[in-house]
Every structure is written in C-alpha cells, then in structure tokens.
Write a protein that holds these residues in place. Structure first.
Motif, PDB file in Angstrom:
ATOM      1  N   ARG A  35       0.531  -1.097   0.402  1.00  0.00           N
ATOM      2  CA  ARG A  35       0.105  -0.381  -0.397  1.00  0.00           C
ATOM      3  C   ARG A  35       1.111   1.318   0.522  1.00  0.00           C
ATOM      4  O   ARG A  35       1.334   1.461   0.491  1.00  0.00           O
ATOM      5  CB  ARG A  35      -1.166  -0.057   1.247  1.00  0.00           C
ATOM      6  CG  ARG A  35      -2.228  -1.317   1.256  1.00  0.00           C
ATOM      7  CD  ARG A  35      -2.690  -0.987   2.987  1.00  0.00           C
ATOM      8  NE  ARG A  35      -3.504  -2.102   2.426  1.00  0.00           N
ATOM      9  CZ  ARG A  35      -4.117  -3.346   2.850  1.00  0.00           C
ATOM     10  NH1 ARG A  35      -2.767  -3.970   2.602  1.00  0.00           N
ATOM     11  NH2 ARG A  35      -4.558  -3.922   2.859  1.00  0.00           N
ATOM     12  N   THR A  37       0.402   5.509   0.234  1.00  0.00           N
ATOM     13  CA  THR A  37      -0.674   6.441   0.906  1.00  0.00           C
ATOM     14  C   THR A  37      -0.066   8.127  -0.654  1.00  0.00           C
ATOM     15  O   THR A  37       1.339   8.347   0.086  1.00  0.00           O
ATOM     16  CB  THR A  37      -1.222   7.050   1.883  1.00  0.00           C
ATOM     17  OG1 THR A  37      -1.944   5.615   2.526  1.00  0.00           O
ATOM     18  CG2 THR A  37      -2.226   7.983   1.894  1.00  0.00           C
ATOM     19  N   GLU A  64      -5.544  -1.887  -6.718  1.00  0.00           N
ATOM     20  CA  GLU A  64      -7.300  -0.503  -6.934  1.00  0.00           C
ATOM     21  C   GLU A  64      -6.632   0.615  -6.260  1.00  0.00           C
ATOM     22  O   GLU A  64      -5.506   0.813  -4.982  1.00  0.00           O
ATOM     23  CB  GLU A  64      -8.501  -2.099  -6.641  1.00  0.00           C
ATOM     24  CG  GLU A  64      -7.959  -1.980  -5.003  1.00  0.00           C
ATOM     25  CD  GLU A  64      -9.147  -2.782  -4.596  1.00  0.00           C
ATOM     26  OE1 GLU A  64     -10.133  -3.207  -5.391  1.00  0.00           O
ATOM     27  OE2 GLU A  64      -9.125  -3.144  -3.660  1.00  0.00           O
ATOM     28  N   GLU A  66      -7.614   1.897  -2.998  1.00  0.00           N
ATOM     29  CA  GLU A  66      -8.377   1.140  -1.664  1.00  0.00           C
ATOM     30  C   GLU A  66      -9.500   2.629  -0.996  1.00  0.00           C
ATOM     31  O   GLU A  66     -10.522   1.519  -0.159  1.00  0.00           O
ATOM     32  CB  GLU A  66      -7.525   1.058  -0.857  1.00  0.00           C
ATOM     33  CG  GLU A  66      -7.874  -0.071   0.645  1.00  0.00           C
ATOM     34  CD  GLU A  66      -6.648  -0.546   1.240  1.00  0.00           C
ATOM     35  OE1 GLU A  66      -7.344  -1.761   1.186  1.00  0.00           O
ATOM     36  OE2 GLU A  66      -5.734   0.061   1.703  1.00  0.00           O
ATOM     37  N   SER A  67      -9.387   3.347  -0.985  1.00  0.00           N
ATOM     38  CA  SER A  67      -9.799   4.286  -0.001  1.00  0.00           C
ATOM     39  C   SER A  67      -9.226   6.145  -0.887  1.00  0.00           C
ATOM     40  O   SER A  67      -8.179   6.139  -0.989  1.00  0.00           O
ATOM     41  CB  SER A  67      -9.101   4.267   1.483  1.00  0.00           C
ATOM     42  OG  SER A  67      -8.191   5.029   2.175  1.00  0.00           O
ATOM     43  N   TRP A  68     -10.586   6.574  -0.427  1.00  0.00           N
ATOM     44  CA  TRP A  68     -10.006   8.263  -0.673  1.00  0.00           C
ATOM     45  C   TRP A  68     -10.946   8.974  -0.189  1.00  0.00           C
ATOM     46  O   TRP A  68     -11.625   9.224   0.401  1.00  0.00           O
ATOM     47  CB  TRP A  68     -10.253   8.477  -2.152  1.00  0.00           C
ATOM     48  CG  TRP A  68     -11.203   8.589  -3.195  1.00  0.00           C
ATOM     49  CD1 TRP A  68     -12.181   6.978  -3.554  1.00  0.00           C
ATOM     50  CD2 TRP A  68     -11.875   9.106  -2.901  1.00  0.00           C
ATOM     51  NE1 TRP A  68     -13.204   7.666  -4.056  1.00  0.00           N
ATOM     52  CE2 TRP A  68     -13.810   8.880  -3.940  1.00  0.00           C
ATOM     53  CE3 TRP A  68     -12.112  10.297  -3.454  1.00  0.00           C
ATOM     54  CZ2 TRP A  68     -14.942   9.670  -4.344  1.00  0.00           C
ATOM     55  CZ3 TRP A  68     -13.436  11.276  -3.672  1.00  0.00           C
ATOM     56  CH2 TRP A  68     -14.540  10.954  -4.027  1.00  0.00           C
ATOM     57  N   ALA A  69     -10.698  10.502  -0.380  1.00  0.00           N
ATOM     58  CA  ALA A  69     -10.936  11.500   0.338  1.00  0.00           C
ATOM     59  C   ALA A  69     -10.458  12.881  -0.296  1.00  0.00           C
ATOM     60  O   ALA A  69      -9.485  13.020  -0.624  1.00  0.00           O
ATOM     61  CB  ALA A  69     -10.852  11.345   2.176  1.00  0.00           C
ATOM     62  N   PHE A  78      -5.530   9.489  -1.183  1.00  0.00           N
ATOM     63  CA  PHE A  78      -5.792   8.173  -1.011  1.00  0.00           C
ATOM     64  C   PHE A  78      -4.904   7.502  -1.602  1.00  0.00           C
ATOM     65  O   PHE A  78      -3.215   7.405  -1.045  1.00  0.00           O
ATOM     66  CB  PHE A  78      -6.617   8.091  -3.064  1.00  0.00           C
ATOM     67  CG  PHE A  78      -5.386   8.270  -4.092  1.00  0.00           C
ATOM     68  CD1 PHE A  78      -4.553   7.685  -4.558  1.00  0.00           C
ATOM     69  CD2 PHE A  78      -4.501   9.527  -4.317  1.00  0.00           C
ATOM     70  CE1 PHE A  78      -3.690   8.421  -5.416  1.00  0.00           C
ATOM     71  CE2 PHE A  78      -4.185  10.236  -5.074  1.00  0.00           C
ATOM     72  CZ  PHE A  78      -3.332   8.836  -5.539  1.00  0.00           C
ATOM     73  N   THR A  79      -5.407   6.468  -1.115  1.00  0.00           N
ATOM     74  CA  THR A  79      -4.444   4.525  -0.852  1.00  0.00           C
ATOM     75  C   THR A  79      -4.223   3.887  -1.390  1.00  0.00           C
ATOM     76  O   THR A  79      -5.381   3.754  -2.518  1.00  0.00           O
ATOM     77  CB  THR A  79      -4.852   4.145   0.744  1.00  0.00           C
ATOM     78  OG1 THR A  79      -4.801   5.344   1.880  1.00  0.00           O
ATOM     79  CG2 THR A  79      -3.906   3.384   0.718  1.00  0.00           C
ATOM     80  N   ARG A  81      -3.235   0.140  -3.463  1.00  0.00           N
ATOM     81  CA  ARG A  81      -3.335  -1.324  -3.137  1.00  0.00           C
ATOM     82  C   ARG A  81      -2.731  -2.213  -4.340  1.00  0.00           C
ATOM     83  O   ARG A  81      -3.166  -2.058  -5.352  1.00  0.00           O
ATOM     84  CB  ARG A  81      -3.955  -1.263  -1.931  1.00  0.00           C
ATOM     85  CG  ARG A  81      -5.313  -2.386  -2.836  1.00  0.00           C
ATOM     86  CD  ARG A  81      -5.493  -3.548  -1.183  1.00  0.00           C
ATOM     87  NE  ARG A  81      -6.589  -4.087  -2.140  1.00  0.00           N
ATOM     88  CZ  ARG A  81      -7.507  -4.767  -1.600  1.00  0.00           C
ATOM     89  NH1 ARG A  81      -8.057  -4.904   0.330  1.00  0.00           N
ATOM     90  NH2 ARG A  81      -8.391  -5.995  -2.053  1.00  0.00           N
TER      91      ARG A  81
END
Length: 87
Positions: A35, A37, A64, A66-69, A78-79, A81
């Motif tokens: 991962r 970020t 993909e 994995e998360s975002w804000a 965003f992260t 992975r």
C-alpha cells in the motif's frame, strides 16, 4: 471444587514480542498487499492512479484505489494497493 490457576503466559508473550520486532522492517501487512498513500491535487492524483494501474495491471496485481477522500484546497488523499508480484 478448586478452579485451576491460569498458565504462565510470559514465554508466549516474549515469543510474540520477538517475532513482531523481527517483522518491523518489513512493509507487507498480513494480507500481502503493498500500500502507498498519496495526497495530491486532483489532476495529479488522477495521473498517479493511472500510472499505478498501467504499471501494475489490475488483472495481474489486483491493483485498486483502496480509499480516497477530498481535502481542502482541491487535494485528494488516496491509498493505492496491489499485490507485490504476479504469478
């Protein structure tokens, strides 16, 4: 009737602490994904995500976001992975 005493757990605790200390230098979490970020302006974030997906294709590396804000100032955090290698 007497309740048996709890077994001493110091040996197990020492063993777990030793194993965890050995793994501190390694980057891979238990699930095996790598991962990273990022916190970039929107356009640069899109370019970085595309770069990852082109370098490590989803079909082979399960790459993909994995998360975002959204952050103030049109920044995207965003992260990404991926698996470390493809078979």
């Amino acid at each position: 009737m007497r309740v048996p005493a709890k077994p001493p757990l110091e040996g197990i605790k020492r063993s777990l602490d030793k194993k965890r200390a050995e793994r501190q230098g390694k980057r891979l979490p238990r699930d095996g994904f790598v991962r990273e970020t990022f916190s970039l302006p929107r356009q640069e974030a899109r370019a970085k995500a595309r770069e990852w997906l082109e370098r490590w294709p989803k079909q082979a590396y399960w790459t993909e976001i994995e998360s975002w804000a959204e952050r103030p100032g049109d920044m995207i955090e965003f992260t990404m992975r991926r698996l470390p290698s493809a078979d």
